[in-house]
Design an enzyme around this catalytic site. Structure first.
Site, PDB file in Angstrom:
ATOM      1  N   SER A 232      38.185  16.366  21.602  1.00  0.00           N
ATOM      2  CA  SER A 232      36.885  15.901  21.146  1.00  0.00           C
ATOM      3  C   SER A 232      36.402  16.716  19.955  1.00  0.00           C
ATOM      4  CB  SER A 232      35.849  16.001  22.267  1.00  0.00           C
ATOM      5  OG  SER A 232      34.580  15.570  21.794  1.00  0.00           O
TER       6      SER A 232
ATOM      7  N   LYS B 152      37.701  13.736  29.405  1.00  0.00           N
ATOM      8  CA  LYS B 152      37.362  13.273  28.054  1.00  0.00           C
ATOM      9  C   LYS B 152      36.631  11.924  28.125  1.00  0.00           C
ATOM     10  CE  LYS B 152      37.199  12.895  23.590  1.00  0.00           C
ATOM     11  NZ  LYS B 152      37.768  11.710  23.052  1.00  0.00           N
TER      12      LYS B 152
ATOM     13  N   HIS C  59      33.137  12.639  29.159  1.00  0.00           N
ATOM     14  CA  HIS C  59      32.486  13.236  27.978  1.00  0.00           C
ATOM     15  C   HIS C  59      31.969  12.132  27.071  1.00  0.00           C
ATOM     16  CE1 HIS C  59      32.664  14.180  23.665  1.00  0.00           C
ATOM     17  NE2 HIS C  59      32.280  15.386  23.970  1.00  0.00           N
ATOM     18  N   ASN C  60      32.810  11.141  26.821  1.00  0.00           N
ATOM     19  CA  ASN C  60      32.420  10.054  25.927  1.00  0.00           C
ATOM     20  C   ASN C  60      31.336   9.175  26.544  1.00  0.00           C
ATOM     21  OD1 ASN C  60      34.493  11.127  24.403  1.00  0.00           O
ATOM     22  ND2 ASN C  60      35.318   9.138  23.819  1.00  0.00           N
TER      23      ASN C  60
ATOM     24  N   GLU D  13      28.250  10.962  25.995  1.00  0.00           N
ATOM     25  CA  GLU D  13      27.984  10.822  24.552  1.00  0.00           C
ATOM     26  C   GLU D  13      27.298   9.487  24.250  1.00  0.00           C
ATOM     27  OE1 GLU D  13      30.916   9.754  20.905  1.00  0.00           O
ATOM     28  OE2 GLU D  13      31.440  11.586  21.989  1.00  0.00           O
TER      29      GLU D  13
END
Length: 473
Positions: free
Chosen positions: A130, A184, A187-188, A191
């Site tokens: 990232s 990940k 995480h996105n 986000e």
């Protein structure tokens, strides 16, 4: 000739930047691209780093150039291209060599690939990266899933190239097979929620207060010095301050209001639903992007409904700005709590034993959602074992007690003005439902039993029961 420490396939923007990062940190790297002219051009344009770059024109040449056991990073499009690349590498690699997928892969594909390679002597790493192009070049946040032994082989390189936060490397082994790519993905998802909430606050400032981009930019600039200090708040101020060279207008005003997405946000919502863990702020953010893509329909609806006599918010501007800051913070708290709850559930489901404090720490620099707020999350997980939800930790209880009234006021005033704030509204509803000891699902259970004889639990007895619907029907 000295052998390379690691190899990389795919010299697109991300792959090229990652390769240059590796070379810059003192490691010799062998590179291959299907178009050989790009490989040669990459070395030619690498300047003082070219001595650490070994250009290869075939996969056989690539394998020969790397010190065994050979780690090879794949930077190609997710999906079938990754499987095709793995199949080709199997023909040239040997036992104990490591194939590393550093793209935005679906973690379920990563689990499958990991299992498929187990019997071949090769091993597989699913590596979440990232930070975008800038992060890849100068220091990303790196989330690794695979065997601990395979991580030990590449740990030196990954630690060197990762972002650093107060001297700590933002790279870690998180668990086996798909652990890195799952983290990940979440995480996105966080986000998506973070960006959507920022956009909603921008909408209130623009449409509710009638401010232009140059007036809004300093607001975010100021917020970035306080509790909302983060990369996304920082770049929001910069974006709003930027002018379009062609028209001279603020660049944000000439950008079409239709947001794109590459799938990771959707995956995070799907997995949350599969695990039975609510991630409503993330779901609302993904839905908002989908709704934004319906540009023609939205324009038609605007004509059909006309001016509803709504829009502007009156009252004390300074008081509203203070509420907007706290509301955004409260929404952020809820979104992160949801994301970490999903990771906790997945950790149990897939046997990963995800290290939650470590995840928060490696997100403090390099990645898109980096913020000072992550220190608080790391401390909360470190202070207690088996945290069910961040909203139940002392630090978060204190923060939400302070911030939720502002979130409530902002959502109410936005609704009265007809300004859409779906992610902030979902965050508030989640908080209210989560803290309500006696909810309303008792009625739903009664309905389910009435039409489907599904049964229900009683508050005064153990076991399953049915209602007296027959006598009332």
């Amino acid at each position: 000739m000295e052998q390379a420490e690691i190899g990389l396939i795919g010299l697109g923007t991300m792959g090229s930047n990652l390769a240059l990062n590796i070379a810059e940190k003192g490691h010799r790297i062998a590179v291959f691209n299907r178009t050989t002219s790009r490989t040669d051009a990459f070395k030619a344009n690498a300047g003082e780093l070219s001595d650490r770059i070994v250009p290869c024109h075939s996969l056989q040449e690539l394998a020969a150039a790397i010190r065994p056991p050979r780690p090879v990073i794949i930077m190609v499009l997710a999906g079938t291209p990754v499987d095709e690349q793995i199949a080709q590498l199997r023909e040239v690699l040997s036992a104990n060599d490591i194939i590393i997928d550093a793209g935005n892969a679906n973690f379920r594909d990563t689990i499958r690939r990991f299992k498929e390679l187990e019997s071949t002597g090769l091993t597989f790493i699913g590596m979440g990266v990232s930070g975008g192009e800038e992060g890849a070049r100068h220091g990303p946040s790196i989330m690794v899933g695979g065997t601990e032994e395979s991580y030990n082989r590449v740990e030196k390189v990954l630690t060197a190239i990762s972002a650093k936060y107060k001297g700590e490397a933002c790279s870690a082994w998180l668990g086996t097979d798909g652990a890195g790519h799952f983290v990940k993905t979440i995480h996105n998802g966080i986000e998506y929620a973070d960006m959507q909430m920022i956009a909603e606050i921008y909408g209130v400032l623009r449409d509710g207060l009638g401010l232009n981009p140059k007036e809004i930019a300093p607001v975010f600039d100021t917020w970035n010095t306080g509790r909302l200090n983060s990369y996304l708040i920082e770049i929001t101020a910069k974006v709003l301050n930027a002018d379009d060279p062609k028209t001279g207008k603020p660049v944000v005003e000439i950008i079409l209001d239709r947001a794109g997405q590459k799938g990771t946000g959707k995956w995070s919502v799907i997995e949350a639903q599969q695990l039975g863990i609510p991630a409503t702020a993330i779901e609302a953010a993904v839905a908002a992007r989908v709704l934004s893509s319906l540009k023609t329909e939205r324009e038609a609806a605007e004509k059909a409904y006309g001016d509803l006599g709504l829009g502007r918010i009156s009252g004390d501007k300074d008081a509203l700005l203070a509420d907007l800051e706290l509301a955004l913070f409260a929404g952020k708290v809820a979104a992160y709590a949801q994301g970490f709850a999903v990771m906790s559930g997945a950790s149990q489901q897939f046997g990963w034993d995800l290290p939650m404090p470590t995840i928060a720490k490696i997100w403090r620099a390099g990645c898109i959602i980096r913020s000072q707020f992550l220190d608080t999350i790391a401390e909360a997980f470190s202070a207690e074992d088996n945290v069910a939800n961040l909203l139940m930790t002392p630090a978060f209880i204190a923060m939400m007690k302070e911030a939720h009234p502002a979130l409530r006021r902002v959502v109410a005033r936005a609704a009265e003005a007809g300004l859409p704030v779906p992610a902030l509204s979902s965050a508030l509803a989640y908080f209210d439902a989560y803290r309500q000891g006696r909810g309303t699902s008792n009625l739903i259970q009664a309905q389910r039993d009435f039409f489907g004889a599904h049964g229900f639990e009683r508050i005064d007895a153990e076991g399953a029961f049915h209602g007296p619907w027959g006598s009332n029907g």
